[in-house]
Design a protein around this motif. Structure first.
Motif, PDB file in Angstrom:
ATOM      1  N   LEU A  14       7.190  -6.111  -9.781  1.00 23.72           N
ATOM      2  CA  LEU A  14       6.126  -7.116  -9.742  1.00 23.72           C
ATOM      3  C   LEU A  14       6.719  -8.514  -9.591  1.00 23.72           C
ATOM      4  N   ALA A  15       7.737  -8.829 -10.366  1.00 29.92           N
ATOM      5  CA  ALA A  15       8.377 -10.144 -10.267  1.00 29.92           C
ATOM      6  C   ALA A  15       8.953 -10.350  -8.865  1.00 29.92           C
ATOM      7  N   TRP A  16       9.567  -9.313  -8.316  1.00 31.57           N
ATOM      8  CA  TRP A  16      10.129  -9.403  -6.966  1.00 31.57           C
ATOM      9  C   TRP A  16       9.022  -9.669  -5.945  1.00 31.57           C
ATOM     10  N   VAL A  17       7.921  -8.931  -6.024  1.00 31.46           N
ATOM     11  CA  VAL A  17       6.801  -9.109  -5.096  1.00 31.46           C
ATOM     12  C   VAL A  17       6.288 -10.547  -5.168  1.00 31.46           C
ATOM     13  N   LEU A  18       6.101 -11.058  -6.375  1.00 31.38           N
ATOM     14  CA  LEU A  18       5.541 -12.403  -6.520  1.00 31.38           C
ATOM     15  C   LEU A  18       6.525 -13.493  -6.132  1.00 31.38           C
ATOM     16  N   ARG A  19       7.818 -13.298  -6.422  1.00 34.52           N
ATOM     17  CA  ARG A  19       8.822 -14.307  -6.045  1.00 34.52           C
ATOM     18  C   ARG A  19       9.024 -14.363  -4.542  1.00 34.52           C
ATOM     19  N   THR A  20       9.218 -13.187  -3.927  1.00 38.56           N
ATOM     20  CA  THR A  20       9.589 -13.140  -2.512  1.00 38.56           C
ATOM     21  C   THR A  20       8.388 -13.110  -1.579  1.00 38.56           C
ATOM     22  N   GLN A  21       7.197 -12.847  -2.139  1.00 36.61           N
ATOM     23  CA  GLN A  21       5.992 -12.653  -1.345  1.00 36.61           C
ATOM     24  C   GLN A  21       6.240 -11.583  -0.275  1.00 36.61           C
ATOM     25  N   ARG A  22       6.795 -10.479  -0.757  1.00 37.99           N
ATOM     26  CA  ARG A  22       7.040  -9.304   0.075  1.00 37.99           C
ATOM     27  C   ARG A  22       6.595  -8.076  -0.708  1.00 37.99           C
ATOM     28  N   MET A  23       6.267  -7.032   0.002  1.00 38.07           N
ATOM     29  CA  MET A  23       5.930  -5.761  -0.613  1.00 38.07           C
ATOM     30  C   MET A  23       6.833  -4.715  -0.001  1.00 38.07           C
ATOM     31  N   ALA A  24       7.333  -3.813  -0.827  1.00 38.00           N
ATOM     32  CA  ALA A  24       8.183  -2.724  -0.341  1.00 38.00           C
ATOM     33  C   ALA A  24       7.526  -1.396  -0.686  1.00 38.00           C
ATOM     34  N   PHE A  25       7.759  -0.407   0.171  1.00 38.91           N
ATOM     35  CA  PHE A  25       7.158   0.902   0.014  1.00 38.91           C
ATOM     36  C   PHE A  25       8.240   1.971   0.000  1.00 38.91           C
ATOM     37  N   PRO A  26       8.030   3.044  -0.777  1.00 38.96           N
ATOM     38  CA  PRO A  26       9.030   4.112  -0.825  1.00 38.96           C
ATOM     39  C   PRO A  26       9.103   4.880   0.488  1.00 38.96           C
ATOM     40  N   ALA A  27      10.227   5.535   0.709  1.00 37.20           N
ATOM     41  CA  ALA A  27      10.416   6.365   1.897  1.00 37.20           C
ATOM     42  C   ALA A  27       9.379   7.480   1.901  1.00 37.20           C
ATOM     43  N   GLY A  28       9.034   7.926   3.085  1.00 38.48           N
ATOM     44  CA  GLY A  28       8.144   9.071   3.209  1.00 38.48           C
ATOM     45  C   GLY A  28       6.667   8.754   3.141  1.00 38.48           C
ATOM     46  N   ARG A  29       6.282   7.506   3.053  1.00 40.78           N
ATOM     47  CA  ARG A  29       4.866   7.163   3.027  1.00 40.78           C
ATOM     48  C   ARG A  29       4.330   7.115   4.456  1.00 40.78           C
ATOM     49  N   ALA A  30       3.222   7.751   4.681  1.00 38.05           N
ATOM     50  CA  ALA A  30       2.601   7.733   6.002  1.00 38.05           C
ATOM     51  C   ALA A  30       2.139   6.320   6.321  1.00 38.05           C
ATOM     52  N   ALA A  31       2.506   5.848   7.491  1.00 34.21           N
ATOM     53  CA  ALA A  31       2.134   4.486   7.888  1.00 34.21           C
ATOM     54  C   ALA A  31       0.622   4.315   7.941  1.00 34.21           C
ATOM     55  N   SER A  32      -0.124   5.410   8.141  1.00 32.49           N
ATOM     56  CA  SER A  32      -1.576   5.297   8.250  1.00 32.49           C
ATOM     57  C   SER A  32      -2.228   4.827   6.947  1.00 32.49           C
ATOM     58  N   GLY A  33      -1.582   5.037   5.807  1.00 30.71           N
ATOM     59  CA  GLY A  33      -2.152   4.611   4.538  1.00 30.71           C
ATOM     60  C   GLY A  33      -1.666   3.254   4.077  1.00 30.71           C
ATOM     61  N   LEU A  34      -0.793   2.634   4.853  1.00 31.88           N
ATOM     62  CA  LEU A  34      -0.220   1.350   4.463  1.00 31.88           C
ATOM     63  C   LEU A  34      -0.966   0.201   5.117  1.00 31.88           C
ATOM     64  N   PRO A  35      -0.888  -0.984   4.514  1.00 34.56           N
ATOM     65  CA  PRO A  35      -1.584  -2.133   5.111  1.00 34.56           C
ATOM     66  C   PRO A  35      -0.944  -2.553   6.430  1.00 34.56           C
ATOM     67  N   THR A  36      -1.732  -3.255   7.232  1.00 35.91           N
ATOM     68  CA  THR A  36      -1.230  -3.823   8.474  1.00 35.91           C
ATOM     69  C   THR A  36      -1.379  -5.338   8.416  1.00 35.91           C
ATOM     70  N   GLU A  37      -0.716  -6.005   9.319  1.00 28.58           N
ATOM     71  CA  GLU A  37      -0.763  -7.467   9.357  1.00 28.58           C
ATOM     72  C   GLU A  37      -2.209  -7.945   9.419  1.00 28.58           C
ATOM     73  N   GLY A  38      -2.545  -8.905   8.559  1.00 31.50           N
ATOM     74  CA  GLY A  38      -3.889  -9.456   8.497  1.00 31.50           C
ATOM     75  C   GLY A  38      -4.765  -8.828   7.432  1.00 31.50           C
ATOM     76  N   ASP A  39      -4.351  -7.687   6.895  1.00 26.12           N
ATOM     77  CA  ASP A  39      -5.133  -7.036   5.841  1.00 26.12           C
ATOM     78  C   ASP A  39      -5.064  -7.828   4.541  1.00 26.12           C
ATOM     79  N   GLN A  40      -6.081  -7.658   3.725  1.00 20.01           N
ATOM     80  CA  GLN A  40      -6.090  -8.234   2.376  1.00 20.01           C
ATOM     81  C   GLN A  40      -5.426  -7.234   1.430  1.00 20.01           C
ATOM     82  N   ALA A  41      -4.699  -7.738   0.460  1.00 17.40           N
ATOM     83  CA  ALA A  41      -4.076  -6.902  -0.560  1.00 17.40           C
ATOM     84  C   ALA A  41      -4.546  -7.375  -1.930  1.00 17.40           C
ATOM     85  N   LEU A  42      -5.133  -6.470  -2.674  1.00 19.05           N
ATOM     86  CA  LEU A  42      -5.470  -6.726  -4.072  1.00 19.05           C
ATOM     87  C   LEU A  42      -4.325  -6.157  -4.891  1.00 19.05           C
TER      88      LEU A  42
END
Length: 167
Positions: A14-42
């Motif tokens: 959480l601290a990393w996400v808020l400091r860097t303003q980046r989100m990281a995802f684990p290997a093996g996640r289907a791209a179809s379930g991940l956000p795309t550029e322009g999407d809102q993230a809660l």
């Protein structure tokens, strides 16, 4: 524009996400379930995020916009034994005070993304959960009055975390 519930289960990521303003995802996640550029993230912190699940509740506590596509990272981001091999940039537009925000469990009966309110937590075992538009609207509406600028609240979220990048 789609909206995703971005699920963060530990205070160091959480601290990393808020400091860097980046989100990281684990290997093996289907791209179809991940956000795309322009999407809102809660941004959602699980009840175990602050390592005290008997006291804390899972909360939607931040609002962000995805500002880049999800891509394979040149070097994985590692927290403990977990490796995150893809990621994207975010613009964090607001944060609720630490340990405050919208308690998701209280709204589960009203959210279409959880068709069975008794087993809703099973759907939360992922990094990102796409939300139906009505759910996104409800959660965003409940969250907005609690939000303050990232610059004013980030220190409270990052205090005491081991990961530090100099910001």
């Amino acid at each position: 524009m789609a909206t995703h519930l971005v699920i963060i289960s530990d205070r160091e990521p959480l601290a990393w996400v808020l400091r860097t303003q980046r989100m990281a995802f684990p290997a093996g996640r289907a791209a179809s379930g991940l956000p795309t550029e322009g999407d809102q993230a809660l941004l959602y912190t699980t009840r175990g995020c602050y390592r005290n699940p008997t006291r804390d509740r899972g909360r939607v506590m931040g609002l962000a916009v995805v500002t880049s596509p999800v891509e394979t990272l040149p070097e994985p981001v590692v927290f403990g034994e977990r490796r995150f091999s893809s990621g994207c940039a975010l613009r964090v537009d607001g944060l609720a005070p630490v340990r405050e925000g919208v308690v998701l469990a209280d709204l589960v009966p009203r959210l279409k993304v959880f068709p069975d309110a008794r087993s809703w937590s099973v759907r939360m075992r992922r990094a990102s959960l796409p939300l139906p538009p009505a759910d996104a609207e409800l959660l965003t509406r409940e969250l907005r009055p609690l939000l303050g600028p990232r610059s004013e609240r980030i220190a409270d979220y990052t205090r005491g975390t081991e990961w530090h990048d100099g910001t």
